[in-house]
Design a protein around this motif. Structure first.
Motif, PDB file in Angstrom:
ATOM      1  N   ASP A  51      -2.005  38.085  20.996  1.00  0.00           N
ATOM      2  CA  ASP A  51      -1.317  36.953  20.382  1.00  0.00           C
ATOM      3  C   ASP A  51      -1.903  36.763  18.986  1.00  0.00           C
ATOM      4  O   ASP A  51      -3.125  36.749  18.824  1.00  0.00           O
ATOM      5  CB  ASP A  51      -1.523  35.669  21.193  1.00  0.00           C
ATOM      6  N   VAL A  52      -1.028  36.595  18.002  1.00  0.00           N
ATOM      7  CA  VAL A  52      -1.474  36.456  16.620  1.00  0.00           C
ATOM      8  C   VAL A  52      -0.914  35.164  16.031  1.00  0.00           C
ATOM      9  O   VAL A  52       0.286  34.902  16.125  1.00  0.00           O
ATOM     10  CB  VAL A  52      -1.029  37.659  15.757  1.00  0.00           C
ATOM     11  N   THR A  53      -1.790  34.365  15.429  1.00  0.00           N
ATOM     12  CA  THR A  53      -1.384  33.114  14.792  1.00  0.00           C
ATOM     13  C   THR A  53      -1.925  33.086  13.370  1.00  0.00           C
ATOM     14  O   THR A  53      -3.076  33.458  13.130  1.00  0.00           O
ATOM     15  CB  THR A  53      -1.924  31.890  15.564  1.00  0.00           C
ATOM     16  N   TYR A  54      -1.083  32.614  12.416  1.00  0.00           N
ATOM     17  CA  TYR A  54      -1.485  32.497  11.026  1.00  0.00           C
ATOM     18  C   TYR A  54      -1.553  31.020  10.640  1.00  0.00           C
ATOM     19  O   TYR A  54      -0.694  30.236  11.022  1.00  0.00           O
ATOM     20  CB  TYR A  54      -0.485  33.212  10.109  1.00  0.00           C
ATOM     21  N   GLY A  55      -2.571  30.670   9.877  1.00  0.00           N
ATOM     22  CA  GLY A  55      -2.698  29.278   9.451  1.00  0.00           C
ATOM     23  C   GLY A  55      -3.947  29.065   8.617  1.00  0.00           C
ATOM     24  O   GLY A  55      -4.829  29.931   8.526  1.00  0.00           O
ATOM     25  N   ASP A  56      -4.020  27.903   8.006  1.00  0.00           N
ATOM     26  CA  ASP A  56      -5.145  27.573   7.133  1.00  0.00           C
ATOM     27  C   ASP A  56      -6.266  26.927   7.938  1.00  0.00           C
ATOM     28  O   ASP A  56      -6.153  25.788   8.377  1.00  0.00           O
ATOM     29  CB  ASP A  56      -4.684  26.631   6.018  1.00  0.00           C
ATOM     30  N   LEU A  57      -7.344  27.664   8.129  1.00  0.00           N
ATOM     31  CA  LEU A  57      -8.536  27.144   8.796  1.00  0.00           C
ATOM     32  C   LEU A  57      -9.730  27.051   7.862  1.00  0.00           C
ATOM     33  O   LEU A  57     -10.583  26.174   8.027  1.00  0.00           O
ATOM     34  CB  LEU A  57      -8.911  28.034   9.987  1.00  0.00           C
ATOM     35  N   THR A  58      -9.785  27.943   6.877  1.00  0.00           N
ATOM     36  CA  THR A  58     -10.978  28.042   6.030  1.00  0.00           C
ATOM     37  C   THR A  58     -10.726  27.688   4.566  1.00  0.00           C
ATOM     38  O   THR A  58     -11.651  27.767   3.758  1.00  0.00           O
ATOM     39  CB  THR A  58     -11.558  29.459   6.105  1.00  0.00           C
ATOM     40  N   GLY A  59      -9.496  27.330   4.223  1.00  0.00           N
ATOM     41  CA  GLY A  59      -9.199  26.961   2.844  1.00  0.00           C
ATOM     42  C   GLY A  59      -9.122  28.137   1.886  1.00  0.00           C
ATOM     43  O   GLY A  59      -9.266  27.970   0.670  1.00  0.00           O
ATOM     44  N   GLY A  60      -8.870  29.331   2.406  1.00  0.00           N
ATOM     45  CA  GLY A  60      -8.768  30.508   1.549  1.00  0.00           C
ATOM     46  C   GLY A  60      -7.423  30.584   0.845  1.00  0.00           C
ATOM     47  O   GLY A  60      -6.521  29.773   1.079  1.00  0.00           O
ATOM     48  N   GLN A  61      -7.282  31.578  -0.029  1.00  0.00           N
ATOM     49  CA  GLN A  61      -6.039  31.752  -0.772  1.00  0.00           C
ATOM     50  C   GLN A  61      -4.908  32.231   0.128  1.00  0.00           C
ATOM     51  O   GLN A  61      -3.735  31.972  -0.138  1.00  0.00           O
ATOM     52  CB  GLN A  61      -6.253  32.729  -1.930  1.00  0.00           C
ATOM     53  N   LEU A  62      -5.237  32.947   1.196  1.00  0.00           N
ATOM     54  CA  LEU A  62      -4.246  33.413   2.162  1.00  0.00           C
ATOM     55  C   LEU A  62      -4.561  32.802   3.521  1.00  0.00           C
ATOM     56  O   LEU A  62      -5.698  32.428   3.811  1.00  0.00           O
ATOM     57  CB  LEU A  62      -4.270  34.941   2.265  1.00  0.00           C
TER      58      LEU A  62
END
Length: 221
Positions: free
Chosen positions: A105-116
């Motif tokens: 399972d793959v999830t994308y999201g902002d956890l670390t405040g990076g550019q991507l």
């Protein structure tokens, strides 16, 4: 009658013009009255104006939403297999369940405040979809770096309102895989370049009583 008599031959041309003008006005009034009598709409009684005779401005189009500038799809299987932080056991068991479908399972999201967007990968078993490994990858210097791992099965990680939420099923001796005794939910927040535990919650399925905290999953800095 005196007025009419005085407007006789001495005023010939002007008098004639006045008579013609008066006749024209009377005729115009008569025509106007006739038009009103047919329905009160005048020239429009012949039918509605053609819509194609009016040039209409084109309808404004809603602007198309721009694609996300922070999302980058990755090959999660290749990412896990090339990651030195992932255990050899997880890599060995990561095989297709059917055809070319891998149990991830793959999830994308902002956890670390990076550019991507960060990438959360859960590796599962094929048969009963039990989580055997949970990982978070952060984009740094053109590549993805493992900044979190949890391999104490069964485990599952997900993004919850910008925080990392890790759920670990708790089994007592004799519990079947389908019926754990409870679960631990640990919440992490990215702080000073690493994930720091913010909250811990235990649920006992048997009597809904709280339990002792279990060992936290390992965070890779």
């Amino acid at each position: 009658m005196r007025g009419l008599t005085d407007a006789g031959p001495d005023r010939g041309p002007a008098g004639a013009q006045a008579v013609i003008t008066a006749a024209t006005v009377v005729a115009a009034v008569a025509l106007f009255a006739a038009a009103c009598g047919t329905g009160g709409t005048g020239a429009r009684d012949e039918g509605p104006a053609h819509s194609d005779s009016v040039e209409r401005a084109p309808a404004a189009k809603a602007p198309s939403p721009n694609p996300s500038q922070t999302y980058e799809k990755v090959d999660a299987v290749a990412l896990v297999k090339a990651d030195p932080a992932v255990s050899a056991t997880v890599k060995r068991d990561l095989k297709p369940c059917a055809g070319t479908e891998y149990p991830v399972d793959v999830t994308y999201g902002d956890l670390t405040g990076g550019q991507l967007d960060d990438v959360v990968v859960n590796v599962l078993t094929c048969g009963d979809a039990v989580g055997v490994g949970a990982y978070v990858y952060r984009r740094e210097d053109g590549s993805y770096k493992n900044v979190f791992k949890a391999e104490e099965s069964p485990v599952y990680a997900e993004i919850d309102k910008g925080d990392l939420s890790v759920t670990k099923q708790v089994y007592e001796k004799g519990d079947p895989v389908s019926s754990p005794s409870g679960e631990n939910v640990i919440t992490y927040r990215w702080t000073s370049g690493r994930f720091v535990q913010e909250d811990f919650h235990h649920t006992d399925y048997g009597n809904a009583a709280g339990g002792d905290a279990t060992e936290d999953p390992t965070a890779a800095g």
